[in-house]
Design an enzyme around this catalytic site. Structure first.
Site, PDB file in Angstrom:
ATOM      1  N   ILE A  53       0.542  -1.091   0.572  1.00 58.00           N
ATOM      2  CA  ILE A  53      -0.036   0.122  -0.302  1.00 58.00           C
ATOM      3  C   ILE A  53       0.580   1.472   0.371  1.00 58.00           C
ATOM      4  CG2 ILE A  53       0.035   0.293   2.470  1.00 58.00           C
ATOM      5  CD1 ILE A  53      -3.104   0.389   2.357  1.00 58.00           C
ATOM      6  N   ASN A 104      11.878  -8.043   6.665  1.00 58.59           N
ATOM      7  CA  ASN A 104      11.973  -7.438   7.921  1.00 58.59           C
ATOM      8  C   ASN A 104      11.643  -8.843   8.857  1.00 58.59           C
ATOM      9  OD1 ASN A 104      13.084  -5.104   6.616  1.00 58.59           O
ATOM     10  ND2 ASN A 104      11.439  -4.849   6.676  1.00 58.59           N
ATOM     11  N   GLN A 129       9.757  -4.600  11.389  1.00 55.19           N
ATOM     12  CA  GLN A 129       8.791  -5.511  10.991  1.00 55.19           C
ATOM     13  C   GLN A 129       7.810  -4.620  11.547  1.00 55.19           C
ATOM     14  OE1 GLN A 129       8.812  -9.653  12.360  1.00 55.19           O
ATOM     15  NE2 GLN A 129       6.663  -9.588  11.175  1.00 55.19           N
ATOM     16  N   HIS A 145       6.090 -12.007   5.918  1.00 55.52           N
ATOM     17  CA  HIS A 145       6.142 -11.800   4.447  1.00 55.52           C
ATOM     18  C   HIS A 145       7.393 -11.216   4.265  1.00 55.52           C
ATOM     19  CE1 HIS A 145       5.646  -8.256   7.240  1.00 55.52           C
ATOM     20  NE2 HIS A 145       6.084  -7.708   5.692  1.00 55.52           N
ATOM     21  N   HIS A 172       9.145  -8.633   0.812  1.00 53.19           N
ATOM     22  CA  HIS A 172       9.286  -8.132   0.524  1.00 53.19           C
ATOM     23  C   HIS A 172       9.815  -8.337  -1.168  1.00 53.19           C
ATOM     24  CE1 HIS A 172       7.854  -4.685   3.086  1.00 53.19           C
ATOM     25  NE2 HIS A 172       8.421  -5.983   4.192  1.00 53.19           N
TER      26      HIS A 172
HETATM   27  P1  5GP Z   1       6.878  -4.550   7.302  1.00 55.68           P
HETATM   28  O1  5GP Z   1       7.544  -3.474   8.013  1.00 55.68           O
HETATM   29  O2  5GP Z   1       6.734  -5.387   8.665  1.00 55.68           O
HETATM   30  O3  5GP Z   1       8.881  -5.390   6.925  1.00 55.68           O
HETATM   31  O4  5GP Z   1       6.122  -4.650   6.088  1.00 55.68           O
HETATM   32  C1  5GP Z   1       4.526  -4.210   6.331  1.00 55.68           C
HETATM   33  C2  5GP Z   1       4.199  -3.640   5.392  1.00 55.68           C
HETATM   34  O5  5GP Z   1       2.804  -3.944   5.541  1.00 55.68           O
HETATM   35  C3  5GP Z   1       4.814  -2.337   4.518  1.00 55.68           C
HETATM   36  O6  5GP Z   1       5.989  -2.197   3.592  1.00 55.68           O
HETATM   37  C4  5GP Z   1       3.356  -1.901   4.791  1.00 55.68           C
HETATM   38  O7  5GP Z   1       3.554  -0.526   3.799  1.00 55.68           O
HETATM   39  C5  5GP Z   1       2.070  -2.509   4.231  1.00 55.68           C
HETATM   40  N1  5GP Z   1       0.662  -2.453   4.212  1.00 55.68           N
HETATM   41  C6  5GP Z   1       0.649  -1.972   5.672  1.00 55.68           C
HETATM   42  N2  5GP Z   1      -0.868  -1.978   5.977  1.00 55.68           N
HETATM   43  C7  5GP Z   1      -1.088  -2.196   3.860  1.00 55.68           C
HETATM   44  C8  5GP Z   1      -2.213  -2.513   3.901  1.00 55.68           C
HETATM   45  O8  5GP Z   1      -3.541  -2.844   4.598  1.00 55.68           O
HETATM   46  N3  5GP Z   1      -2.054  -3.159   2.451  1.00 55.68           N
HETATM   47  C9  5GP Z   1      -1.331  -3.658   1.768  1.00 55.68           C
HETATM   48  N4  5GP Z   1      -1.166  -3.698   1.067  1.00 55.68           N
HETATM   49  N5  5GP Z   1       0.698  -3.029   2.665  1.00 55.68           N
HETATM   50  C10 5GP Z   1      -0.117  -2.898   3.909  1.00 55.68           C
END
Ligand code: 5GP
Ligand code: ZN
Length: 117
Positions: A36, A90, A97, A103, A105
């Site tokens: 997003i 992450n 994270q 997940h 990226h």
């Molecule tokens: P993290 O920071 O945990 O490695 O990555 C989480 C990712 O999820 C972030 O890059 C963030 O932009 C994405 N994200 C958070 N909320 C949403 C959402 O509601 N929809 C989508 N498509 N991505 C999201």
């Protein structure tokens, strides 16, 4: 229970179709959708359908699904015609994270620096 859907997990809700996402690929074990808040022209998250808090827990419990994520990352890169891409897991808040469902990226479509910030 590890692996079971969590009511309070955003990515479990995306897997269930209860939160909308721009899904680019789906397999029996994985879902890939656009981030997003993209940090590159291609920024796709590849997640397991099963819930584990991070990639290490997933790999320990379901190594075949962890391998599926690696394969799907390449499939995403191929679909977006990326010559190079970066795959990031992450793991832990100190590493950035924020969502506690494993997940990957998949980032590409621009030059990448090393080391990352
Ligand atoms: P993290 O920071 O945990 O490695 O990555 C989480 C990712 O999820 C972030 O890059 C963030 O932009 C994405 N994200 C958070 N909320 C949403 C959402 O509601 N929809 C989508 N498509 N991505 C999201
Ligand atoms: Zn989850």
């Amino acid at each position: 229970m590890p692996g079971e859907p969590q009511d309070d997990c955003l990515f479990c809700k995306i897997v269930a179709g209860h939160v909308p996402a721009t899904i680019v690929r789906e397999t029996e074990t994985t879902v890939a959708f656009r981030d997003i808040n993209p940090q590159a022209p291609t920024h796709v998250l590849v997640i397991p359908r099963v819930h584990y808090r991070d990639a290490a827990e997933l790999a320990a419990a379901e190594p075949a699904v962890a391998a599926d994520i690696l394969r799907e990352a390449k499939a995403v890169a191929d679909e977006d015609k990326l010559e190079s891409y970066r795959m990031v897991f992450n793991t832990g808040s100190g590493a950035g994270q924020t969502v506690w469902h494993a997940h990957a990226h998949v980032l590409g479509g621009r030059g990448m620096q090393w080391p990352p910030g």
